[in-house]
Design a protein around this motif. Structure first.
Motif, PDB file in Angstrom:
ATOM      1  N   TYR A   1       0.554  -1.331  -0.256  1.00  0.00           N
ATOM      2  CA  TYR A   1      -0.438   0.053   0.296  1.00  0.00           C
ATOM      3  C   TYR A   1       0.656   1.659   0.078  1.00  0.00           C
ATOM      4  O   TYR A   1       0.866   2.228  -1.112  1.00  0.00           O
ATOM      5  CB  TYR A   1      -0.278   0.040   1.258  1.00  0.00           C
ATOM      6  N   ASN A   2       1.837   1.087   0.748  1.00  0.00           N
ATOM      7  CA  ASN A   2       2.835   2.368   1.036  1.00  0.00           C
ATOM      8  C   ASN A   2       4.442   1.702   1.478  1.00  0.00           C
ATOM      9  O   ASN A   2       4.260   0.929   2.285  1.00  0.00           O
ATOM     10  CB  ASN A   2       2.062   3.420   1.990  1.00  0.00           C
ATOM     11  N   SER A   3       5.047   2.590   1.454  1.00  0.00           N
ATOM     12  CA  SER A   3       6.095   2.299   2.075  1.00  0.00           C
ATOM     13  C   SER A   3       7.329   3.634   2.050  1.00  0.00           C
ATOM     14  O   SER A   3       7.368   4.306   1.231  1.00  0.00           O
ATOM     15  CB  SER A   3       7.177   0.988   1.277  1.00  0.00           C
ATOM     16  N   ARG A   4       8.102   3.025   2.886  1.00  0.00           N
ATOM     17  CA  ARG A   4       9.192   4.319   3.630  1.00  0.00           C
ATOM     18  C   ARG A   4      10.695   3.804   4.347  1.00  0.00           C
ATOM     19  O   ARG A   4      10.086   2.549   4.993  1.00  0.00           O
ATOM     20  CB  ARG A   4       8.343   5.159   4.069  1.00  0.00           C
ATOM     21  N   SER A   5      11.522   4.291   3.842  1.00  0.00           N
ATOM     22  CA  SER A   5      13.137   3.935   4.465  1.00  0.00           C
ATOM     23  C   SER A   5      14.051   4.827   5.586  1.00  0.00           C
ATOM     24  O   SER A   5      12.934   5.705   4.987  1.00  0.00           O
ATOM     25  CB  SER A   5      13.440   2.913   3.386  1.00  0.00           C
ATOM     26  N   SER A   6      14.029   4.642   6.622  1.00  0.00           N
ATOM     27  CA  SER A   6      15.081   4.862   7.045  1.00  0.00           C
ATOM     28  C   SER A   6      16.326   4.951   7.708  1.00  0.00           C
ATOM     29  O   SER A   6      16.229   3.877   8.831  1.00  0.00           O
ATOM     30  CB  SER A   6      14.150   6.108   8.487  1.00  0.00           C
ATOM     31  N   GLY A   7      17.431   4.736   6.633  1.00  0.00           N
ATOM     32  CA  GLY A   7      18.429   3.764   6.996  1.00  0.00           C
ATOM     33  C   GLY A   7      18.706   2.032   6.926  1.00  0.00           C
ATOM     34  O   GLY A   7      17.955   2.406   5.995  1.00  0.00           O
ATOM     35  N   LYS A   8      17.928   1.854   8.113  1.00  0.00           N
ATOM     36  CA  LYS A   8      18.928   0.468   8.741  1.00  0.00           C
ATOM     37  C   LYS A   8      17.157  -0.200   8.466  1.00  0.00           C
ATOM     38  O   LYS A   8      16.720  -1.593   9.051  1.00  0.00           O
ATOM     39  CB  LYS A   8      19.455  -0.011   9.694  1.00  0.00           C
ATOM     40  N   LEU A   9      16.285   0.395   8.385  1.00  0.00           N
ATOM     41  CA  LEU A   9      14.499   0.274   8.568  1.00  0.00           C
ATOM     42  C   LEU A   9      13.739   0.344   7.152  1.00  0.00           C
ATOM     43  O   LEU A   9      13.706   1.520   7.202  1.00  0.00           O
ATOM     44  CB  LEU A   9      13.993   0.855   9.793  1.00  0.00           C
ATOM     45  N   LEU A  10      13.139  -0.358   7.057  1.00  0.00           N
ATOM     46  CA  LEU A  10      12.034   0.020   6.264  1.00  0.00           C
ATOM     47  C   LEU A  10      10.437  -1.137   6.272  1.00  0.00           C
ATOM     48  O   LEU A  10      10.349  -1.796   7.337  1.00  0.00           O
ATOM     49  CB  LEU A  10      12.209  -1.337   4.503  1.00  0.00           C
ATOM     50  N   PHE A  11       9.775   0.476   5.993  1.00  0.00           N
ATOM     51  CA  PHE A  11       8.579   0.249   6.862  1.00  0.00           C
ATOM     52  C   PHE A  11       7.135   0.215   5.566  1.00  0.00           C
ATOM     53  O   PHE A  11       7.354   0.374   4.250  1.00  0.00           O
ATOM     54  CB  PHE A  11       7.695   1.246   7.650  1.00  0.00           C
ATOM     55  N   LEU A  12       6.618  -1.674   5.251  1.00  0.00           N
ATOM     56  CA  LEU A  12       6.152  -1.270   4.473  1.00  0.00           C
ATOM     57  C   LEU A  12       4.893  -1.625   4.726  1.00  0.00           C
ATOM     58  O   LEU A  12       4.179  -2.416   5.644  1.00  0.00           O
ATOM     59  CB  LEU A  12       6.226  -3.090   3.664  1.00  0.00           C
ATOM     60  N   ILE A  13       3.478  -1.150   4.332  1.00  0.00           N
ATOM     61  CA  ILE A  13       2.389  -1.389   4.512  1.00  0.00           C
ATOM     62  C   ILE A  13       1.850  -2.015   3.699  1.00  0.00           C
ATOM     63  O   ILE A  13       1.842  -1.420   2.960  1.00  0.00           O
ATOM     64  CB  ILE A  13       1.768   0.721   4.558  1.00  0.00           C
ATOM     65  N   VAL A  14       1.185  -2.905   4.195  1.00  0.00           N
ATOM     66  CA  VAL A  14       0.560  -3.762   2.890  1.00  0.00           C
ATOM     67  C   VAL A  14      -0.590  -4.645   3.823  1.00  0.00           C
ATOM     68  O   VAL A  14      -1.333  -4.307   4.554  1.00  0.00           O
ATOM     69  CB  VAL A  14       1.133  -5.508   3.786  1.00  0.00           C
ATOM     70  N   ARG A  15      -1.868  -3.960   2.829  1.00  0.00           N
ATOM     71  CA  ARG A  15      -3.218  -4.330   2.639  1.00  0.00           C
ATOM     72  C   ARG A  15      -3.340  -5.598   1.946  1.00  0.00           C
ATOM     73  O   ARG A  15      -2.333  -6.466   0.778  1.00  0.00           O
ATOM     74  CB  ARG A  15      -4.219  -3.272   1.820  1.00  0.00           C
ATOM     75  N   ASP A  16      -4.600  -6.388   2.812  1.00  0.00           N
ATOM     76  CA  ASP A  16      -4.715  -7.793   2.104  1.00  0.00           C
ATOM     77  C   ASP A  16      -5.840  -8.372   1.967  1.00  0.00           C
ATOM     78  O   ASP A  16      -6.240  -9.226   2.016  1.00  0.00           O
ATOM     79  CB  ASP A  16      -3.770  -8.913   3.305  1.00  0.00           C
ATOM     80  N   GLY A  17      -6.705  -7.409   1.749  1.00  0.00           N
ATOM     81  CA  GLY A  17      -8.303  -6.992   1.729  1.00  0.00           C
ATOM     82  C   GLY A  17      -9.031  -6.726   3.119  1.00  0.00           C
ATOM     83  O   GLY A  17     -10.436  -6.112   2.964  1.00  0.00           O
ATOM     84  N   THR A  18      -8.329  -7.548   4.016  1.00  0.00           N
ATOM     85  CA  THR A  18      -9.310  -7.465   5.383  1.00  0.00           C
ATOM     86  C   THR A  18      -8.876  -6.516   6.141  1.00  0.00           C
ATOM     87  O   THR A  18      -9.239  -6.053   7.325  1.00  0.00           O
ATOM     88  CB  THR A  18      -8.659  -8.382   5.485  1.00  0.00           C
ATOM     89  N   GLY A  19      -7.442  -5.699   5.681  1.00  0.00           N
ATOM     90  CA  GLY A  19      -7.078  -4.292   6.603  1.00  0.00           C
ATOM     91  C   GLY A  19      -5.504  -4.033   5.899  1.00  0.00           C
ATOM     92  O   GLY A  19      -4.976  -4.572   5.243  1.00  0.00           O
ATOM     93  N   LEU A  20      -5.277  -2.669   6.652  1.00  0.00           N
ATOM     94  CA  LEU A  20      -3.904  -2.687   6.939  1.00  0.00           C
ATOM     95  C   LEU A  20      -3.296  -2.780   8.139  1.00  0.00           C
ATOM     96  O   LEU A  20      -3.106  -3.100   9.106  1.00  0.00           O
ATOM     97  CB  LEU A  20      -3.915  -1.303   6.706  1.00  0.00           C
ATOM     98  N   CYS A  21      -1.425  -3.495   7.715  1.00  0.00           N
ATOM     99  CA  CYS A  21      -0.544  -3.758   8.314  1.00  0.00           C
ATOM    100  C   CYS A  21       0.772  -3.241   8.043  1.00  0.00           C
ATOM    101  O   CYS A  21       1.616  -2.968   7.060  1.00  0.00           O
ATOM    102  CB  CYS A  21      -0.686  -5.259   8.744  1.00  0.00           C
TER     103      CYS A  21
ATOM    104  N   ALA B   1       0.065   1.471  15.809  1.00  0.00           N
ATOM    105  CA  ALA B   1       0.176   1.065  14.076  1.00  0.00           C
ATOM    106  C   ALA B   1      -1.175   0.835  14.093  1.00  0.00           C
ATOM    107  O   ALA B   1      -2.430   0.596  14.730  1.00  0.00           O
ATOM    108  CB  ALA B   1       1.270  -0.411  14.251  1.00  0.00           C
ATOM    109  N   PRO B   2      -1.599   1.496  12.462  1.00  0.00           N
ATOM    110  CA  PRO B   2      -3.032   1.299  11.877  1.00  0.00           C
ATOM    111  C   PRO B   2      -3.361  -0.445  11.976  1.00  0.00           C
ATOM    112  O   PRO B   2      -2.731  -1.393  11.831  1.00  0.00           O
ATOM    113  CB  PRO B   2      -3.240   1.231  10.346  1.00  0.00           C
ATOM    114  N   GLY B   3      -4.953  -0.149  12.821  1.00  0.00           N
ATOM    115  CA  GLY B   3      -5.179  -1.993  13.025  1.00  0.00           C
ATOM    116  C   GLY B   3      -4.182  -2.353  14.817  1.00  0.00           C
ATOM    117  O   GLY B   3      -4.461  -3.634  14.925  1.00  0.00           O
ATOM    118  N   GLY B   4      -3.352  -1.929  15.204  1.00  0.00           N
ATOM    119  CA  GLY B   4      -2.781  -2.851  15.817  1.00  0.00           C
ATOM    120  C   GLY B   4      -2.063  -3.507  16.377  1.00  0.00           C
ATOM    121  O   GLY B   4      -1.214  -3.508  17.352  1.00  0.00           O
ATOM    122  N   HIS B   5      -1.223  -3.642  15.678  1.00  0.00           N
ATOM    123  CA  HIS B   5      -0.426  -4.454  15.271  1.00  0.00           C
ATOM    124  C   HIS B   5       1.098  -4.717  14.709  1.00  0.00           C
ATOM    125  O   HIS B   5       0.554  -3.590  13.089  1.00  0.00           O
ATOM    126  CB  HIS B   5      -0.864  -6.558  15.163  1.00  0.00           C
TER     127      HIS B   5
END
Ligand code: 4AD
Ligand code: MG
Length: 502
Positions: free
Chosen positions: A25-45, A83-87
């Motif tokens: 759905y979306n992603s951003r990185s900061s140096g050594k960390l990569l944040f992937l926002i994944v959607r699977d039809g039931t929510g975002l994580c 986090a969106p969805g709490g996890h």
């Protein structure tokens, strides 16, 4: 092997390693960390990948993935209140199914026309996802309401040999060389089935060749039409009241997060309790010509003018900010989105400023005998915080099948239900003319040839009984419940005048 699960099930897997399959759905990185926002039809994580010596290649590949790339991610489930969805998932593996570049709907600003042309992709965005989930729940609530009360579902035909509502909105199709029409309503057919089953309903798509582009009209829309035997107008009103309350209750019970995502205030829906307001058409005419309506219009006009000035100022400020030297790309994109949204609202508010004086004049000069126009319905609905039954319209401005009132034959035993907050008509209803002679007289007045209606007239020849029912428009109801201004977002692939793609 990690267990495969879905985002809505994550709370059952805290501390475990799981696999999710979905889309980026979306992603951003900061140096050594990569944040992937994944959607699977039931929510975002939110999924976090930490760069290590061992996973450098995977990290690089994941970092370059474009929006809507399909993938499978594996990681340990952690609770994260923010986090969106709490996890959150602490990733150990990312498998790419398809790497995507250049997905058309980006974080950039997109106009409504662009989004409508990309409706097949737009459905993936969060707002559209929320609306479709509410629609699904609403449709289930409709079926459950009638099934639980012993109504029998009757599937009525789509090819209709004659008009069910006004002849002006018929879509004609060629049926082996004969002209037939797409159904505007299933009502006449449920009336036939009613005499077999006592309580029936039909639920399906209906078609109307609306001649103008409005926010309230689709050319293809879904309607549910219950019909009850041994019933008069008050019985139909009572059924409609229980029904609308049940629908709202169910959406509130099951789709609060989605309503929240849409920014819909649940308090407006929590107020929807029995009894609704009841006004006769005659009382509405008095209201329209009176002081309360005039004051409402004037307040609306003043508010629209103030808002126009505000929006013009906002747009100027944001444009200056965007043009300033050294603006970051993400900031410029955010500003562009905000400017576009402000421009769209500005166009609406300017339209209101242009239209309200005309609407005021229409209301002030409203003559007994005409049907209520869209602006009349809106202002009446603006004056109420719960739905309003408007009963007893002049028979001449309503359909031929409506029963005339015994005490005042100028009016029909019918009602429209207006949704509050200015949404207007969501239900059209009536007691039906059950007397053969009276029905034939009404058909003659309307210039309807009785020949194709012989089967319908038979229902008045063989065991006629008082009966009635209503039709609720699904999309209008969704627009009201979700707080949407336009019907185009209430159905997966809207059909309107001038719009048939995709
Ligand atoms: O008021 P209408 O025309 O009533 C009937 O069709 C009756 N046969 C119903 C019945 O008594 N069984 O339409 C019913 C509802 C409206 O209140 C509105 O919610 C919806 O159908 N509707 C439309 N929705 C979207 N686009 C349109 N063009 C619509 N026309 C009507
Ligand atoms: Mg109507």
């Amino acid at each position: 092997m990690a267990t495969e699960t879905t985002i809505c099930e994550l709370s059952n897997h805290v501390g475990q390693t799981v696999t999710l399959r979905g889309w980026l759905y979306n992603s951003r990185s900061s140096g050594k960390l990569l944040f992937l926002i994944v959607r699977d039809g039931t929510g975002l994580c939110q999924c976090v990948l930490e760069k290590t010596d061992a996973n450098a290649e995977m990290f690089q590949q994941a970092r370059r993935l474009g929006q809507e790339s399909s993938l499978a991610v594996t990681g340990c489930v952690r609770v994260d209140e923010r986090a969106p969805g709490g996890h959150e998932l602490a990733l150990s593996d990312v498998q790419v199914i398809q790497a995507v570049e250049g997905y058309p709907i980006t974080k950039k600003a997109h106009g409504v026309d662009f989004l409508m042309k990309h409706r097949h992709l737009w459905l993936r965005s969060r707002r559209q996802w929320a609306i479709m989930r509410i629609r699904s729940t609403l449709v289930d609530a409709i079926r459950r309401f009638f099934n639980d009360r012993g109504f029998v579902l009757i599937d009525t035909p789509i090819f209709a040999p004659s008009a069910g509502e006004g002849a002006q909105t018929l879509f004609e199709v060629d049926y082996y060389g004969e002209p037939v029409y797409l159904a505007q309503t299933g009502q006449l057919y449920v009336e036939a089935a009613l005499m077999a089953h006592r309580k029936v309903y039909c639920f399906g798509p209906t078609f109307r060749a609306e001649k103008s582009k409005t926010r309230r009209h689709l050319t293809e829309f879904w309607m549910v039409e219950p019909e009850i035997a041994f019933a008069e107008l008050d019985d139909v009103i009572a059924l409609a009241e229980d029904f609308v309350c049940a629908l709202v209750e169910r959406v509130l019970a099951e789709r609060r997060p989605e309503l929240e995502l849409l920014g819909r205030d649940p308090a407006a829906l929590e107020r929807i309790t029995k009894p609704f307001y009841r006004l006769t058409y005659g009382e509405v005419v008095e209201l329209l010509r009176g002081e309360r309506v005039r004051a409402r219009f004037e307040a609306d006009l003043a508010a629209a003018r103030t808002r126009v000035a505000e929006l013009q100022r906002t747009i100027k400020e944001k444009e200056a900010e965007r043009a300033a030297p050294g603006v970051k790309k993400w900031k410029a994109e955010k500003l562009a989105r905000e400017i576009l949204a402000a421009r769209e609202e500005l166009a609406e508010q300017e339209e209101a400023v242009r239209n309200i004086p005309h609407h005021m004049e229409l209301a002030a000069n409203f003559e007994w005998g005409s049907d209520l126009g869209g602006s009349d319905e809106t202002v009446i609905a603006r004056l109420h915080d719960r739905p309003v039954f408007v009963t007893h319209y002049p028979a001449a401005c309503k359909a031929f099948y409506m029963k005339r009132n015994a005490d005042d034959p100028r009016v029909a035993n019918c009602f429209d239900l207006l949704a509050p907050e200015g949404y207007g008509e969501i239900i059209g209803a009536s007691q039906r003319e059950d007397d053969l002679a009276a029905l034939l007289e009404r058909m003659e007045e309307e210039g309807l040839d009785p020949t194709p209606y012989q089967w319908y007239l038979d229902l008045r020849r063989y065991g006629t009984v008082p009966h009635g029912g209503f039709g609720l428009g699904v999309e209008r109801t969704i627009a009201w419940i979700c707080g949407l201004k336009h019907l185009r977002e209430t159905i997966p692939f809207p059909r309107m005048m001038g719009r048939l793609y995709p």
